[in-house]
Design a protein around this motif. Structure first.
Motif, PDB file in Angstrom:
ATOM      1  N   CYS A 142      44.593 -48.469  31.042  1.00 21.13           N
ATOM      2  CA  CYS A 142      43.624 -47.971  30.055  1.00 21.13           C
ATOM      3  C   CYS A 142      43.497 -46.456  30.094  1.00 21.13           C
ATOM      4  O   CYS A 142      43.550 -45.846  31.154  1.00 21.13           O
ATOM      5  N   ASN A 143      43.270 -45.883  28.922  1.00 22.15           N
ATOM      6  CA  ASN A 143      43.157 -44.426  28.846  1.00 22.15           C
ATOM      7  C   ASN A 143      41.724 -43.932  28.693  1.00 22.15           C
ATOM      8  O   ASN A 143      41.487 -42.735  28.741  1.00 22.15           O
ATOM      9  N   ASP A 144      40.766 -44.853  28.484  1.00 21.80           N
ATOM     10  CA  ASP A 144      39.362 -44.452  28.437  1.00 21.80           C
ATOM     11  C   ASP A 144      38.487 -45.666  28.737  1.00 21.80           C
ATOM     12  O   ASP A 144      38.974 -46.780  28.862  1.00 21.80           O
ATOM     13  N   GLU A 145      37.185 -45.443  28.846  1.00 23.05           N
ATOM     14  CA  GLU A 145      36.288 -46.532  29.240  1.00 23.05           C
ATOM     15  C   GLU A 145      36.188 -47.624  28.183  1.00 23.05           C
ATOM     16  O   GLU A 145      36.074 -48.810  28.512  1.00 23.05           O
ATOM     17  N   THR A 146      36.274 -47.262  26.922  1.00 25.43           N
ATOM     18  CA  THR A 146      36.222 -48.266  25.862  1.00 25.43           C
ATOM     19  C   THR A 146      37.402 -49.225  25.982  1.00 25.43           C
ATOM     20  O   THR A 146      37.243 -50.445  25.919  1.00 25.43           O
ATOM     21  N   HIS A 147      38.578 -48.660  26.176  1.00 25.38           N
ATOM     22  CA  HIS A 147      39.783 -49.471  26.350  1.00 25.38           C
ATOM     23  C   HIS A 147      39.672 -50.315  27.627  1.00 25.38           C
ATOM     24  O   HIS A 147      40.037 -51.491  27.630  1.00 25.38           O
ATOM     25  N   LEU A 148      39.154 -49.720  28.694  1.00 27.03           N
ATOM     26  CA  LEU A 148      38.976 -50.447  29.958  1.00 27.03           C
ATOM     27  C   LEU A 148      38.052 -51.647  29.760  1.00 27.03           C
ATOM     28  O   LEU A 148      38.340 -52.748  30.236  1.00 27.03           O
ATOM     29  N   ARG A 149      36.939 -51.448  29.078  1.00 28.04           N
ATOM     30  CA  ARG A 149      36.004 -52.551  28.836  1.00 28.04           C
ATOM     31  C   ARG A 149      36.678 -53.673  28.043  1.00 28.04           C
ATOM     32  O   ARG A 149      36.485 -54.856  28.323  1.00 28.04           O
ATOM     33  N   GLU A 150      37.483 -53.319  27.054  1.00 28.31           N
ATOM     34  CA  GLU A 150      38.215 -54.320  26.270  1.00 28.31           C
ATOM     35  C   GLU A 150      39.175 -55.103  27.153  1.00 28.31           C
ATOM     36  O   GLU A 150      39.244 -56.333  27.064  1.00 28.31           O
ATOM     37  N   GLU A 151      39.926 -54.403  27.998  1.00 32.06           N
ATOM     38  CA  GLU A 151      40.894 -55.073  28.870  1.00 32.06           C
ATOM     39  C   GLU A 151      40.200 -55.946  29.914  1.00 32.06           C
ATOM     40  O   GLU A 151      40.683 -57.030  30.240  1.00 32.06           O
ATOM     41  N   VAL A 152      39.085 -55.480  30.451  1.00 30.73           N
ATOM     42  CA  VAL A 152      38.322 -56.284  31.412  1.00 30.73           C
ATOM     43  C   VAL A 152      37.820 -57.549  30.723  1.00 30.73           C
ATOM     44  O   VAL A 152      37.935 -58.655  31.266  1.00 30.73           O
ATOM     45  N   ARG A 153      37.298 -57.416  29.520  1.00 32.27           N
ATOM     46  CA  ARG A 153      36.794 -58.574  28.768  1.00 32.27           C
ATOM     47  C   ARG A 153      37.914 -59.576  28.505  1.00 32.27           C
ATOM     48  O   ARG A 153      37.753 -60.777  28.735  1.00 32.27           O
ATOM     49  N   VAL A 154      39.050 -59.118  28.029  1.00 29.85           N
ATOM     50  CA  VAL A 154      40.186 -60.003  27.751  1.00 29.85           C
ATOM     51  C   VAL A 154      40.668 -60.667  29.040  1.00 29.85           C
ATOM     52  O   VAL A 154      40.962 -61.867  29.057  1.00 29.85           O
ATOM     53  N   ARG A 209      38.210 -68.772  42.685  1.00 27.35           N
ATOM     54  CA  ARG A 209      37.983 -67.342  42.526  1.00 27.35           C
ATOM     55  C   ARG A 209      38.668 -66.826  41.278  1.00 27.35           C
ATOM     56  O   ARG A 209      39.782 -67.226  40.964  1.00 27.35           O
ATOM     57  N   ILE A 210      37.981 -65.923  40.603  1.00 27.09           N
ATOM     58  CA  ILE A 210      38.585 -65.127  39.543  1.00 27.09           C
ATOM     59  C   ILE A 210      38.546 -63.692  40.038  1.00 27.09           C
ATOM     60  O   ILE A 210      37.481 -63.170  40.344  1.00 27.09           O
ATOM     61  N   VAL A 211      39.731 -63.113  40.169  1.00 26.22           N
ATOM     62  CA  VAL A 211      39.857 -61.767  40.724  1.00 26.22           C
ATOM     63  C   VAL A 211      40.397 -60.835  39.650  1.00 26.22           C
ATOM     64  O   VAL A 211      41.391 -61.134  38.991  1.00 26.22           O
ATOM     65  N   LEU A 212      39.729 -59.705  39.469  1.00 26.40           N
ATOM     66  CA  LEU A 212      40.233 -58.637  38.618  1.00 26.40           C
ATOM     67  C   LEU A 212      40.737 -57.513  39.505  1.00 26.40           C
ATOM     68  O   LEU A 212      40.106 -57.185  40.511  1.00 26.40           O
ATOM     69  N   PHE A 213      41.881 -56.943  39.128  1.00 22.99           N
ATOM     70  CA  PHE A 213      42.517 -55.906  39.927  1.00 22.99           C
ATOM     71  C   PHE A 213      42.251 -54.535  39.322  1.00 22.99           C
ATOM     72  O   PHE A 213      42.712 -54.218  38.220  1.00 22.99           O
ATOM     73  N   LEU A 231      46.744 -58.023  35.986  1.00 22.73           N
ATOM     74  CA  LEU A 231      45.392 -57.506  35.790  1.00 22.73           C
ATOM     75  C   LEU A 231      44.326 -58.403  36.410  1.00 22.73           C
ATOM     76  O   LEU A 231      43.254 -57.940  36.764  1.00 22.73           O
ATOM     77  N   GLY A 232      44.628 -59.696  36.510  1.00 25.66           N
ATOM     78  CA  GLY A 232      43.672 -60.634  37.082  1.00 25.66           C
ATOM     79  C   GLY A 232      44.365 -61.923  37.462  1.00 25.66           C
ATOM     80  O   GLY A 232      45.519 -62.157  37.094  1.00 25.66           O
ATOM     81  N   VAL A 233      43.631 -62.763  38.188  1.00 25.75           N
ATOM     82  CA  VAL A 233      44.198 -64.038  38.615  1.00 25.75           C
ATOM     83  C   VAL A 233      43.075 -65.050  38.799  1.00 25.75           C
ATOM     84  O   VAL A 233      41.949 -64.695  39.171  1.00 25.75           O
ATOM     85  N   TYR A 234      43.408 -66.307  38.495  1.00 26.86           N
ATOM     86  CA  TYR A 234      42.505 -67.427  38.779  1.00 26.86           C
ATOM     87  C   TYR A 234      43.085 -68.165  39.970  1.00 26.86           C
ATOM     88  O   TYR A 234      44.243 -68.579  39.942  1.00 26.86           O
TER      89      TYR A 234
END
Length: 113
Positions: free
Chosen positions: A78-90, A66-70, A44-47
């Motif tokens: 994720c199945n919806d935007e709320t879940h996506l926001r949680e995963e992006v935050r984590v 660099r911190i990269v999010l994929f 999901l991401g990499v440092y």
């Protein structure tokens, strides 16, 4: 979700992180890419860089870490935007922790891995 929409969402989540977590970041850029170079969907991401405890002083023309999010793996997870926001935050917190020298074992103990 388009790349532009996703980048905007990541920016919002980055801005929402606690100030104490991001105020110490130095010479770090955040980026969004569609997927890792190897095409895997499980990352999901990499440092990319040298963690704070392990780095020397930056020299002239030193490239930033660099911190990269994929985008695609995050969207697939994720199945919806709320879940996506949680995963992006984590994912942001996870990768920022690597900047500060916190490894995956410590992140797992803290519940962030």
């Amino acid at each position: 979700m388009s790349l532009e929409e996703f980048e905007h969402l990541v920016g919002e989540e980055l801005d929402a992180l606690p100030e104490g977590m991001v105020e110490g970041l130095d010479n770090v850029v955040f980026a969004v890419e569609d997927r890792p170079d190897d095409g895997s969907q499980g990352v999901l991401g990499v440092y990319e860089g040298f963690d704070l405890p392990g780095r020397a002083d930056y020299g002239y023309m030193q490239l930033p870490d660099r911190i990269v999010l994929f985008r695609e793996p995050l969207l697939d997870t994720c199945n919806d935007e709320t879940h996506l926001r949680e995963e992006v935050r984590v994912t942001l917190i996870h990768e920022i922790a690597h900047y500060y020298g916190i490894d995956d074992a410590q992140l797992h103990e803290l519940g962030w891995a």
